[in-house]
Design a protein around this motif. Structure first.
Motif, PDB file in Angstrom:
ATOM      1  N   LEU A 233     -38.151 -46.874  55.248  1.00  0.00           N
ATOM      2  CA  LEU A 233     -39.532 -46.389  55.266  1.00  0.00           C
ATOM      3  C   LEU A 233     -39.991 -46.052  56.677  1.00  0.00           C
ATOM      4  O   LEU A 233     -39.586 -46.710  57.653  1.00  0.00           O
ATOM      5  N   LYS A 234     -40.825 -45.042  56.760  1.00  0.00           N
ATOM      6  CA  LYS A 234     -41.368 -44.562  58.024  1.00  0.00           C
ATOM      7  C   LYS A 234     -42.885 -44.679  57.992  1.00  0.00           C
ATOM      8  O   LYS A 234     -43.490 -44.655  56.910  1.00  0.00           O
ATOM      9  N   PRO A 235     -43.530 -44.758  59.145  1.00  0.00           N
ATOM     10  CA  PRO A 235     -44.998 -44.825  59.166  1.00  0.00           C
ATOM     11  C   PRO A 235     -45.641 -43.662  58.416  1.00  0.00           C
ATOM     12  O   PRO A 235     -46.692 -43.841  57.796  1.00  0.00           O
ATOM     13  N   GLU A 236     -45.024 -42.501  58.446  1.00  0.00           N
ATOM     14  CA  GLU A 236     -45.583 -41.346  57.747  1.00  0.00           C
ATOM     15  C   GLU A 236     -45.480 -41.446  56.228  1.00  0.00           C
ATOM     16  O   GLU A 236     -46.018 -40.601  55.515  1.00  0.00           O
ATOM     17  N   ASP A 237     -44.804 -42.478  55.723  1.00  0.00           N
ATOM     18  CA  ASP A 237     -44.786 -42.729  54.280  1.00  0.00           C
ATOM     19  C   ASP A 237     -46.018 -43.498  53.822  1.00  0.00           C
ATOM     20  O   ASP A 237     -46.215 -43.692  52.615  1.00  0.00           O
ATOM     21  N   THR A 238     -46.828 -43.945  54.765  1.00  0.00           N
ATOM     22  CA  THR A 238     -48.050 -44.679  54.425  1.00  0.00           C
ATOM     23  C   THR A 238     -48.967 -43.813  53.578  1.00  0.00           C
ATOM     24  O   THR A 238     -49.321 -42.694  53.971  1.00  0.00           O
ATOM     25  N   ALA A 239     -49.333 -44.320  52.407  1.00  0.00           N
ATOM     26  CA  ALA A 239     -50.154 -43.555  51.472  1.00  0.00           C
ATOM     27  C   ALA A 239     -50.450 -44.421  50.254  1.00  0.00           C
ATOM     28  O   ALA A 239     -49.851 -45.491  50.077  1.00  0.00           O
ATOM     29  N   VAL A 240     -51.349 -43.939  49.427  1.00  0.00           N
ATOM     30  CA  VAL A 240     -51.501 -44.487  48.079  1.00  0.00           C
ATOM     31  C   VAL A 240     -50.514 -43.739  47.189  1.00  0.00           C
ATOM     32  O   VAL A 240     -50.514 -42.506  47.169  1.00  0.00           O
ATOM     33  N   TYR A 241     -49.696 -44.480  46.486  1.00  0.00           N
ATOM     34  CA  TYR A 241     -48.682 -43.888  45.616  1.00  0.00           C
ATOM     35  C   TYR A 241     -49.153 -43.950  44.164  1.00  0.00           C
ATOM     36  O   TYR A 241     -49.571 -45.006  43.683  1.00  0.00           O
ATOM     37  N   TYR A 242     -49.051 -42.809  43.509  1.00  0.00           N
ATOM     38  CA  TYR A 242     -49.512 -42.679  42.137  1.00  0.00           C
ATOM     39  C   TYR A 242     -48.357 -42.337  41.213  1.00  0.00           C
ATOM     40  O   TYR A 242     -47.563 -41.434  41.500  1.00  0.00           O
TER      41      TYR A 242
END
Length: 121
Positions: free
Chosen positions: A86-95
């Motif tokens: 995982l990378k910092p740019e993967d930070t998100a709400v996942y739906y």
């Protein structure tokens, strides 16, 4: 109607792994292609991956290819997203979503409520 409930989000350091789950109820699960989307702060929701109803074929966004793996267990009406490196740019709400092909892109017919994934650097 299809009800979708995600779980498994959390905080992880860069390079780490998380596994998201999405439990479905309602109509016959295996009839639906299932997908994952994500939305980072200030950005539009974007496609991540989808898997066909038979679990054989999957499609991935270029940004996650080789790091994320989608799978499903039709007997449990559950779809999974294994996220590695995982990378910092993967930070998100996942739906999680039940999806259908609209000719040029995957569209969600039903959405889950989302689960937060935060990757620290």
């Amino acid at each position: 109607q299809v009800q979708l409930v995600e779980s498994g989000g959390g905080l992880v350091q860069a390079g780490g792994s998380l596994r998201l789950s999405c439990a479905a109820s309602g109509r016959t699960f295996s009839n639906y292609a299932m997908g994952w989307f994500r939305q980072a702060p200030g950005k539009e929701r974007e496609f991540v991956t989808t898997i066909m109803g038979n679990g054989v074929s999957a499609v991935y966004a270029d940004s996650v290819k080789g790091r994320f793996t989608i799978s499903r267990d039709n007997a449990k009406s559950t779809v999974y997203l294994q996220m590695n490196n995982l990378k910092p740019e993967d930070t998100a709400v996942y739906y999680c979503a039940a999806v259908s092909w609209a000719g040029s892109r995957w569209l969600a017919d039903y959405w889950g409520q989302g689960t937060q994934v935060t990757v620290s650097s």
